[in-house]
Design a protein around this motif. Structure first.
Motif, PDB file in Angstrom:
ATOM      1  N   LEU A   1      57.469  21.733  39.360  1.00 49.84           N
ATOM      2  CA  LEU A   1      58.889  21.978  39.552  1.00 49.84           C
ATOM      3  C   LEU A   1      59.506  20.952  40.500  1.00 49.84           C
ATOM      4  O   LEU A   1      58.855  20.490  41.440  1.00 49.84           O
ATOM      5  N   GLN A   2      60.765  20.621  40.259  1.00 47.03           N
ATOM      6  CA  GLN A   2      61.495  19.743  41.152  1.00 47.03           C
ATOM      7  C   GLN A   2      61.679  20.427  42.514  1.00 47.03           C
ATOM      8  O   GLN A   2      61.789  21.657  42.582  1.00 47.03           O
ATOM      9  N   PRO A   3      61.694  19.642  43.603  1.00 43.24           N
ATOM     10  CA  PRO A   3      61.765  20.241  44.951  1.00 43.24           C
ATOM     11  C   PRO A   3      62.887  21.259  45.122  1.00 43.24           C
ATOM     12  O   PRO A   3      62.687  22.306  45.746  1.00 43.24           O
ATOM     13  N   GLU A   4      64.051  20.988  44.546  1.00 43.19           N
ATOM     14  CA  GLU A   4      65.182  21.902  44.727  1.00 43.19           C
ATOM     15  C   GLU A   4      65.017  23.208  43.937  1.00 43.19           C
ATOM     16  O   GLU A   4      65.772  24.161  44.152  1.00 43.19           O
ATOM     17  N   LYS A   5      64.039  23.253  43.045  1.00 45.01           N
ATOM     18  CA  LYS A   5      63.824  24.451  42.234  1.00 45.01           C
ATOM     19  C   LYS A   5      62.532  25.177  42.588  1.00 45.01           C
ATOM     20  O   LYS A   5      62.118  26.096  41.886  1.00 45.01           O
ATOM     21  N   GLN A   6      61.898  24.785  43.671  1.00 44.67           N
ATOM     22  CA  GLN A   6      60.622  25.371  44.048  1.00 44.67           C
ATOM     23  C   GLN A   6      60.803  26.686  44.801  1.00 44.67           C
ATOM     24  O   GLN A   6      61.823  26.918  45.459  1.00 44.67           O
ATOM     25  N   CYS A   7      59.785  27.528  44.697  1.00 43.42           N
ATOM     26  CA  CYS A   7      59.781  28.807  45.408  1.00 43.42           C
ATOM     27  C   CYS A   7      59.326  28.578  46.850  1.00 43.42           C
ATOM     28  O   CYS A   7      58.339  27.887  47.097  1.00 43.42           O
ATOM     29  N   GLN A   8      60.042  29.167  47.790  1.00 41.60           N
ATOM     30  CA  GLN A   8      59.692  29.033  49.196  1.00 41.60           C
ATOM     31  C   GLN A   8      58.592  30.031  49.572  1.00 41.60           C
ATOM     32  O   GLN A   8      58.574  31.164  49.072  1.00 41.60           O
ATOM     33  N   THR A   9      57.706  29.618  50.454  1.00 37.01           N
ATOM     34  CA  THR A   9      56.609  30.491  50.874  1.00 37.01           C
ATOM     35  C   THR A   9      57.124  31.829  51.398  1.00 37.01           C
ATOM     36  O   THR A   9      56.548  32.888  51.122  1.00 37.01           O
ATOM     37  N   GLU A  10      58.218  31.797  52.131  1.00 32.20           N
ATOM     38  CA  GLU A  10      58.761  33.031  52.711  1.00 32.20           C
ATOM     39  C   GLU A  10      59.365  33.960  51.655  1.00 32.20           C
ATOM     40  O   GLU A  10      59.707  35.110  51.960  1.00 32.20           O
ATOM     41  N   HIS A  11      59.486  33.488  50.437  1.00 35.47           N
ATOM     42  CA  HIS A  11      60.022  34.324  49.351  1.00 35.47           C
ATOM     43  C   HIS A  11      58.921  34.939  48.488  1.00 35.47           C
ATOM     44  O   HIS A  11      59.196  35.479  47.413  1.00 35.47           O
ATOM     45  N   ILE A  12      57.685  34.860  48.969  1.00 41.05           N
ATOM     46  CA  ILE A  12      56.525  35.388  48.238  1.00 41.05           C
ATOM     47  C   ILE A  12      55.989  36.625  48.940  1.00 41.05           C
ATOM     48  O   ILE A  12      55.820  36.645  50.160  1.00 41.05           O
ATOM     49  N   LEU A  13      55.724  37.653  48.160  1.00 40.40           N
ATOM     50  CA  LEU A  13      55.146  38.903  48.657  1.00 40.40           C
ATOM     51  C   LEU A  13      53.859  39.166  47.884  1.00 40.40           C
ATOM     52  O   LEU A  13      53.845  39.066  46.662  1.00 40.40           O
ATOM     53  N   VAL A  14      52.773  39.489  48.581  1.00 43.01           N
ATOM     54  CA  VAL A  14      51.509  39.772  47.896  1.00 43.01           C
ATOM     55  C   VAL A  14      51.250  41.272  47.905  1.00 43.01           C
ATOM     56  O   VAL A  14      51.729  42.004  48.778  1.00 43.01           O
TER      57      VAL A  14
ATOM     58  N   THR B   1      58.819  29.646  32.540  1.00 44.26           N
ATOM     59  CA  THR B   1      58.821  30.362  33.817  1.00 44.26           C
ATOM     60  C   THR B   1      60.216  30.469  34.421  1.00 44.26           C
ATOM     61  O   THR B   1      61.048  29.561  34.298  1.00 44.26           O
ATOM     62  N   SER B   2      60.433  31.578  35.114  1.00 42.72           N
ATOM     63  CA  SER B   2      61.697  31.802  35.818  1.00 42.72           C
ATOM     64  C   SER B   2      61.603  31.424  37.292  1.00 42.72           C
ATOM     65  O   SER B   2      62.586  31.591  38.027  1.00 42.72           O
ATOM     66  N   VAL B   3      60.455  30.918  37.730  1.00 39.82           N
ATOM     67  CA  VAL B   3      60.302  30.532  39.135  1.00 39.82           C
ATOM     68  C   VAL B   3      61.362  29.505  39.530  1.00 39.82           C
ATOM     69  O   VAL B   3      61.918  29.557  40.632  1.00 39.82           O
ATOM     70  N   SER B   4      61.666  28.593  38.604  1.00 39.40           N
ATOM     71  CA  SER B   4      62.655  27.551  38.904  1.00 39.40           C
ATOM     72  C   SER B   4      64.070  28.108  39.076  1.00 39.40           C
ATOM     73  O   SER B   4      64.967  27.406  39.541  1.00 39.40           O
TER      74      SER B   4
END
Length: 373
Positions: free
Chosen positions: A77-90, A209-212
């Motif tokens: 993914l392009q940098p501006e479309k990447q998921c941030q670590t703080e936006h991830i929940l396990v 994927t919808s991550v972007s």
């Protein structure tokens, strides 16, 4: 008591062993949708060396694991479309995360794109939500009709649930279409939960994927797990991604701490970085998907629908033969396929099977060709 018309799922090997008298170790499971390569060789070699980690509590934030997940999902993914670590929940498998988000969104009214995985309905029912279904049509090859979906969504929903690629149809909603859906839902305050359990098997992940889209749409929640692609359902590790920081804070604040154990956390870090295993898996599924389609084209008594995941949906077009008949004939040869008649919107004319190794796939193709050719 199991009856002859009991419908078995991919995890029901003990029930099948009891009913049919076939040892579960002898069953070739085409119903489980699990990576036929088994677990990552690097994981197999390395995890035992971390056994002493169980003397410690896991990091409550699972920081290292979330960084590994971010690196994994952002690779193409392009940098501006990447998921941030703080936006991830396990969480303890994708099912726990589906349940958690439904509990905190508290949808009074939800729409599920169907036929699909039954757990969405279960979790929404437990929350007391009213559930409607947007049925994918066979005549449209089970592809979503965007204008019809938008029209349906005008009826004041709080949550839209989408499995993408979809189980059991193996159809997909491309990223650009998903963006239209998300924009339409955002303007009506509708959350969209997109289950991407099978997206890593897709021919072109970036186009599905919808991550972007996470950075642009706060009403989006993407759910993934390791059960299928990484062949590790027993580890119970899943992850969710959303840029709705208020919702993330709410879930993090109230969910139980340490929902995944330290070995599962370490295993995730190892698996997500095993590039050779990931490449081998994608190559195997891609080549077998194309080869199987070529064989099925010449089987006159069935129709297949274009698969985008690691499994394929078939419609039986031979008279006096049902999905249960095919299931029974296959299981007596230790081949387990999925009778899809229990999926909403499908009849007893549909079956599904996943792609395994070439030798096992050939055994099933020979059986189907003989019964349906």
């Amino acid at each position: 008591m199991i009856t002859p018309k009991e419908h078995f799922h991919g995890s029901d090997l003990e029930k099948i062993e009891k009913y049919y008298g076939i040892k579960k170790e002898e069953i070739i499971n085409f119903a489980g949708n699990v990576n036929p390569l088994g677990i990552s060789p690097v994981l197999r070699a390395d995890l035992s060396g971390h056994i002493d980690a169980i003397t410690d509590y896991p990091d409550r934030e699972y920081t290292s694991l979330r960084r590994s997940i971010a690196a994994y999902v952002n690779k193409d993914l392009q940098p501006e479309k990447q998921c941030q670590t703080e936006h991830i929940l396990v969480g303890n498998g994708s099912t726990e995360l589906i349940s958690l988000f439904i509990q905190f969104i508290k949808p009074k009214k939800a729409l599920i794109i169907s036929p699909t995985y039954s757990e969405y309905e279960r979790e929404l029912t437990l929350e007391g939500s009213r559930i409607d279904y947007f049925l994918l049509k066979e005549e449209a090859e089970f592809n979503v009709n965007l204008s019809a979906l938008k029209e349906t969504l005008k009826a004041s929903y709080d949550l839209l649930v989408i499995c993408n690629p979809n189980n059991p149809t193996s159809s997909v909603i491309k990223t650009e279409v998903m963006a239209e859906i998300l924009a339409f839902c955002r303007d009506r305050n509708i959350y969209c939960m997109v289950d991407e359990t099978y997206v890593e098997f897709a021919p072109d992940i970036a186009s599905v994927t919808s991550v972007s889209l996470l950075s642009a749409y706060k009403n989006l929640i993407v759910i993934r797990g390791i059960s299928k692609f990484f062949a590790a359902p027993g580890l119970r590790l899943g992850y969710a991604m959303t840029s709705d920081e208020e919702l993330l804070h709410l879930v993090n604040e109230r969910k139980n701490p340490w929902t995944i154990n330290i070995l599962a956390s370490l295993a995730g870090e190892i698996m997500f970085s095993d590039e050779e295993y990931i490449k081998r898996t994608r190559n195997l599924i891609s080549s077998e998907r194309e080869r199987i389609k070529a064989v099925l084209k010449n089987v006159s008594g069935l129709k297949y629908y274009e698969p985008s995941a690691n499994f394929i949906l078939l419609q039986i077009q031979k008279d006096n033969l049902t999905s249960h008949d095919l299931f029974e004939g296959a299981i007596r040869q230790s081949l387990m396929i999925r009778d899809c008649s229990t999926f909403q919107g499908l009849s007893n004319r549909f079956i599904r099977f996943c792609f395994l190794t070439g030798e096992n796939n050939d055994r099933l193709l020979e059986y189907l060709s003989r019964k349906l050719g």
